[in-house]
Design an enzyme around this catalytic site. Structure first.
Site, PDB file in Angstrom:
ATOM      1  N   THR A   1       8.523   5.964   1.588  1.00  0.00           N
ATOM      2  CA  THR A   1       7.492   6.998   1.413  1.00  0.00           C
ATOM      3  C   THR A   1       6.446   6.588   0.373  1.00  0.00           C
ATOM      4  O   THR A   1       6.753   5.878  -0.585  1.00  0.00           O
ATOM      5  CB  THR A   1       8.115   8.348   1.008  1.00  0.00           C
ATOM      6  OG1 THR A   1       7.060   9.296   0.825  1.00  0.00           O
ATOM      7  CG2 THR A   1       8.919   8.256  -0.278  1.00  0.00           C
ATOM      8  N   GLN A   2       5.231   7.080   0.584  1.00  0.00           N
ATOM      9  CA  GLN A   2       4.168   6.877  -0.410  1.00  0.00           C
ATOM     10  C   GLN A   2       4.358   7.813  -1.601  1.00  0.00           C
ATOM     11  O   GLN A   2       3.721   7.625  -2.636  1.00  0.00           O
ATOM     12  CB  GLN A   2       2.796   7.166   0.218  1.00  0.00           C
ATOM     13  CG  GLN A   2       2.391   6.185   1.282  1.00  0.00           C
ATOM     14  CD  GLN A   2       1.077   6.545   1.961  1.00  0.00           C
ATOM     15  OE1 GLN A   2       0.461   7.563   1.638  1.00  0.00           O
ATOM     16  NE2 GLN A   2       0.656   5.719   2.894  1.00  0.00           N
TER      17      GLN A   2
ATOM     18  N   ASP B   1      -0.223 -13.315 -17.810  1.00  0.00           N
ATOM     19  CA  ASP B   1      -0.446 -11.902 -17.500  1.00  0.00           C
ATOM     20  C   ASP B   1       0.442 -11.650 -16.286  1.00  0.00           C
ATOM     21  O   ASP B   1       0.474 -12.467 -15.349  1.00  0.00           O
ATOM     22  CB  ASP B   1      -1.926 -11.673 -17.143  1.00  0.00           C
ATOM     23  CG  ASP B   1      -2.255 -10.199 -16.949  1.00  0.00           C
ATOM     24  OD1 ASP B   1      -1.648  -9.564 -16.071  1.00  0.00           O
ATOM     25  OD2 ASP B   1      -3.128  -9.698 -17.655  1.00  0.00           O
TER      26      ASP B   1
ATOM     27  N   THR C   1       3.517  -5.251 -18.066  1.00  0.00           N
ATOM     28  CA  THR C   1       3.963  -4.035 -17.383  1.00  0.00           C
ATOM     29  C   THR C   1       3.529  -3.976 -15.918  1.00  0.00           C
ATOM     30  O   THR C   1       4.179  -3.318 -15.110  1.00  0.00           O
ATOM     31  CB  THR C   1       3.413  -2.766 -18.087  1.00  0.00           C
ATOM     32  OG1 THR C   1       1.986  -2.850 -18.134  1.00  0.00           O
ATOM     33  CG2 THR C   1       3.961  -2.636 -19.486  1.00  0.00           C
TER      34      THR C   1
ATOM     35  N   SER D   1       0.127 -10.038 -13.784  1.00  0.00           N
ATOM     36  CA  SER D   1      -0.579 -10.026 -12.499  1.00  0.00           C
ATOM     37  C   SER D   1      -0.422 -11.383 -11.800  1.00  0.00           C
ATOM     38  O   SER D   1      -0.613 -11.482 -10.587  1.00  0.00           O
ATOM     39  CB  SER D   1      -2.073  -9.772 -12.704  1.00  0.00           C
ATOM     40  OG  SER D   1      -2.268  -8.768 -13.632  1.00  0.00           O
TER      41      SER D   1
ATOM     42  N   THR E   1       1.054  -7.972 -22.162  1.00  0.00           N
ATOM     43  CA  THR E   1       0.268  -7.407 -23.271  1.00  0.00           C
ATOM     44  C   THR E   1       0.972  -7.543 -24.609  1.00  0.00           C
ATOM     45  O   THR E   1       0.327  -7.793 -25.625  1.00  0.00           O
ATOM     46  CB  THR E   1      -0.010  -5.906 -22.992  1.00  0.00           C
ATOM     47  OG1 THR E   1      -0.783  -5.813 -21.804  1.00  0.00           O
ATOM     48  CG2 THR E   1      -0.767  -5.253 -24.127  1.00  0.00           C
TER      49      THR E   1
ATOM     50  N   ARG F   1       4.546   1.832   4.153  1.00  0.00           N
ATOM     51  CA  ARG F   1       4.494   3.006   3.256  1.00  0.00           C
ATOM     52  C   ARG F   1       3.908   4.167   4.031  1.00  0.00           C
ATOM     53  O   ARG F   1       2.723   4.189   4.355  1.00  0.00           O
ATOM     54  CB  ARG F   1       3.688   2.699   2.008  1.00  0.00           C
ATOM     55  CG  ARG F   1       4.372   1.660   1.116  1.00  0.00           C
ATOM     56  CD  ARG F   1       3.623   1.441  -0.180  1.00  0.00           C
ATOM     57  NE  ARG F   1       3.784   2.550  -1.101  1.00  0.00           N
ATOM     58  CZ  ARG F   1       2.798   3.222  -1.657  1.00  0.00           C
ATOM     59  NH1 ARG F   1       1.554   2.941  -1.373  1.00  0.00           N
ATOM     60  NH2 ARG F   1       3.042   4.197  -2.508  1.00  0.00           N
TER      61      ARG F   1
END
Ligand code: ASP
Length: 343
Positions: free
Chosen positions: A278-279, A57, A89, A59, A13, A247
């Site tokens: 852990t989640q 990006d 991010t 992603s 971004t 998870r």
């Protein structure tokens, strides 16, 4: 001597502009980004850059891109005092974790930052983040050594250890958090370093070596009430799979149903390394606390302690990438490589 900083611009971004036709944000070039931060010239640094072509990006970030970033840093390691990686991010915490393992013996700052609003917007957080990241990358301690000697994420008010942080907000300027490790620095009127939490090699490091090989035979599986045996067995039978980050609930708990235990036990017996994380956003796995965790642990899964999901996935890719046996990967998953877990 002016500090010498190399910026690796991957996209995100921070450098995006609005596409006229679709009204969506898309990555744009580095010149546009720097034109919007004239204040950078007020820093008396030598700043060079390497850009992803095209910028992406985050992603679209992949282990091949991590290799590109690691290569950019390794091949310029001796020529710069610090490195700033500009990155979206969305997957920043994965990149930070991967680089922390790949850049073995790192003794210079690799500061990853980006922003929630593009640099061209009036209220952008990008300008402040970029300038602060550059200042941290140039900072030295009283001995003249780099203040930060690790991969870190700088975002808004905090500097976090890269392999301890996760993206927690899709909206807030303080987008990252590290629940299980204190901040490396707090950004206020000054940059207040937390010396206790900064990594120090204590003189053992013998130069930086980059490891590029990452094994993609790794997946994550999320538990949820209603997960069926068919779905679970399908995922455990993914062709070429070597490692799984599972998870689980709370302190590392999972269903106690026989079909679940059998499916996990069989996968472990086939040599798959299954790491229990852990989640929950805070805390970690304590497998012996509940019967539900104890049964899972007796199947041969490995406790990931307080590893983030991002760190666990990339650590498995990294360890299998070294060509290690499943037994050795299991062993090393319980030891810290770059301060990613509390053990
Ligand atoms: N989608 C963007 C990216 O990760 C989000 C951001 O940079 O904040 O590249």
């Amino acid at each position: 001597m002016k500090p010498r900083i190399l910026i690796v611009y991957t996209g995100g971004t921070i450098g995006m502009i609005e596409d006229q036709a679709t009204k969506t944000l898309r990555p744009f070039d580095f010149t546009h980004l720097m034109d919007n931060v004239p204040k950078v010239k007020m820093l008396d640094y030598v700043i060079d850059n390497i850009q992803f072509d095209p910028p992406i990006d985050s992603s679209d970030m992949s282990p091949a891109h991590w290799q590109d970033i690691a290569r950019a840093i390794a091949s310029n390691y001796d020529n710069y005092d610090g490195f700033v990686v500009l990155h979206g991010t969305d997957t920043m915490a994965y990149t930070a974790s991967a680089l922390s393992f790949m850049l073995d013996g790192l003794e210079k700052p690799v500061i990853i930052t980006g922003s929630q609003l593009p640099i061209g917007e009036v209220r952008t957080d990008g300008e402040e983040n970029l300038i602060t990241a550059l200042q941290i990358a140039a900072e030295t301690d009283t001995d003249g050594r780099p203040m930060v000697q690790e991969v870190a994420i700088l975002f808004e008010d905090y500097l976090w250890r890269g392999n301890r942080a996760s993206k927690r907000s899709a909206d807030n300027f303080n987008a990252f958090r590290s629940s299980n490790y204190p901040e490396l620095a707090r950004i206020g009127l000054g940059i207040h370093y937390n010396r206790e939490s900064l990594h120090r090699d204590h003189g053992h490091a013998s130069g930086m070596t980059a490891h590029y090989n990452l094994d993609l035979g790794v997946i994550g599986i999320d538990l949820f009430p209603g997960l069926t045996e068919t779905s679970l067995r399908h995922m455990l039978a993914t062709p070429g799979i070597k490692g799984i980050v599972l998870r689980t609930y709370g302190t590392g708990n999972a269903p106690t149903a026989q079909w679940f235990t059998d499916a996990i036990t069989e996968a472990v017996q086939r040599g798959i390394v299954i790491v229990n994380v852990t989640q929950c956003a805070d805390g970690g796995v304590h497998p012996r606390r509940y019967l539900a965790g104890d049964i899972l642990s007796s199947t041969g899964t490995v406790s990931g302690a307080d590893l983030t999901f991002e760190a666990a996935i990339t650590k498995l890719m990294f360890l299998f990438g070294l060509g290690l046996s499943p037994e050795e990967v299991r062993r090393r998953m319980t030891h810290t490589i770059a301060g990613e877990m509390s053990v």
